[in-house]
Design an enzyme around this catalytic site. Structure first.
Site, mmCIF file in Angstrom:
data_model
loop_
_atom_site.group_PDB
_atom_site.id
_atom_site.type_symbol
_atom_site.label_atom_id
_atom_site.label_comp_id
_atom_site.label_asym_id
_atom_site.label_seq_id
_atom_site.Cartn_x
_atom_site.Cartn_y
_atom_site.Cartn_z
ATOM 1 N N SER A 45 0.671 -1.129 0.019
ATOM 2 C CA SER A 45 -0.023 -0.171 -0.219
ATOM 3 C C SER A 45 0.857 1.323 0.115
ATOM 4 O O SER A 45 1.890 1.383 -0.994
ATOM 5 C CB SER A 45 -1.079 -0.030 1.246
ATOM 6 O OG SER A 45 -1.896 0.847 1.161
ATOM 7 N N ASP A 199 -5.585 -4.380 -1.950
ATOM 8 C CA ASP A 199 -4.506 -4.065 -1.066
ATOM 9 C C ASP A 199 -3.672 -5.338 -0.395
ATOM 10 O O ASP A 199 -4.309 -6.157 -0.044
ATOM 11 C CB ASP A 199 -5.202 -3.325 0.064
ATOM 12 C CG ASP A 199 -4.147 -2.281 1.004
ATOM 13 O OD1 ASP A 199 -3.040 -3.051 1.380
ATOM 14 O OD2 ASP A 199 -4.260 -1.293 1.084
#
Length: 344
Positions: A45, A199
């Site tokens: 991320s 993610d």
């Protein structure tokens, strides 16, 4: 500059939305230390964004170039504010709720719950993801793929199989970083070669194991964005959600640290046979943590891309990095400075 060769480390960069600007400050300060050299970076991320920004800048302009690229990256994130680059589905609504205490009222919670009932495929049918433009404007992905001076590892979650994917430097594009930072409640899954990704922090935040098997330094410096400990149990709905978020996104890191501690114990107690011993490396682990540094910040602030706030996080990162250099730099190449006891 010191006459002795610089000590080498790998960076492990946790994800955490806008709090990733804290890592920007950490990296910026470490780049100023000529006795230290970063040879690898792994991230998920926002951590992946910082890792790729570091590699791009180093490839184009050395240490100064890396600092410049990271600043451009986070300035781009700030300038895209309002297009929900890193935030939650309710971030635009939250921005209108001032003063902040209104966000703890029943009315706010009802509105937030209502927004959460819509999927990004409903409120964003075109699948717009402004992070793409930010990444393309600030990072030279061709330089990352072809001449990065550091090893790179970017984590993403394969949606259909539920398995971790780790992308390496020579294959990275903006889409790989978008995948690593794709919150499924905000953005459409990012498609890469027919596979949708979310993610990477759900399965590795950040991934440490690639550093065990590649030609990387024995020393790993973990920069975490989610506090591990809190002095008191949460009571309000907001506090409970904040703590759940921290625990969830620390879970995979805790598991990997537990595995490292277990292998270290086997090595220390000479409990492995020769053929098994040859398969394991003694990793030296260090940490710059969020505990006592970022624990005054709420979950909502992870979507705050105001430039002054991002710069304040950078300043916190620089201060934390300086504290680590003063206290633990001496241990690099010698022993782990991270306390493994909480993970055993």
């Amino acid at each position: 500059m010191s006459a002795t060769p610089p000590r080498t480390i790998s960076l492990a960069l946790q994800g955490g939305g806008a709090h990733g600007a804290f890592e920007w400050g950490v990296i910026e300060r470490l780049l100023e230390c000529e006795d230290l050299e970063i040879r690898a970076a792994t991230g998920a991320s926002a951590g992946a964004m910082n890792a790729v920004g570091l590699a791009s800048g180093l490839a184009e302009g050395g240490r100064a170039g890396a600092a410049k690229t990271l600043e451009a990256l986070w300035k781009g994130v700030s300038q895209a504010d309002g297009r929900n680059v890193l935030g939650s589905a309710g971030s635009a609504f939250a921005a209108m709720m001032s003063p902040a205490w209104l966000r703890d009222t029943p009315g706010w919670r009802m509105a937030e719950a209502s927004l959460a009932s819509f999927s990004p495929y409903e409120f964003n049918p075109l699948g717009l993801n402004p992070l793409h433009d930010v990444l393309e404007a600030s990072i030279n992905f061709k330089a990352v793929r072809e001449r990065s001076p550091i090893h790179l590892f970017v984590a993403a979650t394969a949606v259909r199989t539920g398995r971790l994917a780790v992308f390496k430097g020579p294959e990275l594009t903006a889409r790989h970083v978008m995948a690593s930072a794709c919150l499924p409640t905000v953005f459409h899954a990012v498609d890469i070669e027919g596979e949708p990704y979310w993610d990477g922090g759900y399965l590795a935040n950040p991934p440490l194991w690639p550093l065990f098997y590649d030609d990387t330094p024995d020393d790993i410096l973990i920069v975490s964005l989610n506090p591990f400990a809190r002095p008191a149990a949460p009571k309000t709905p907001g506090e409970i959600m904040d703590r759940l978020n921290e625990i969830s996104f620390n879970a995979t890191l805790s598991s990997e640290l537990r595995a490292i501690a277990f292998v270290q114990k086997l090595l220390d107690q000479d409990m492995l046979k020769d053929e098994a011993r040859d398969r394991y490396r003694r990793m030296l682990v260090h940490g710059i943590g969020a505990d006592g540094v970022l624990d005054d910040l709420s979950l909502a602030s992870k979507s705050d891309t105001d430039w002054l706030f991002l710069k304040s996080l950078r300043d916190r990162g620089r201060k934390a990095a300086q504290a680590w250099l003063d206290k633990d730099f001496q241990h690099v190449g010698v022993r782990s400075s991270l306390d493994f006891k909480p993970f055993l």
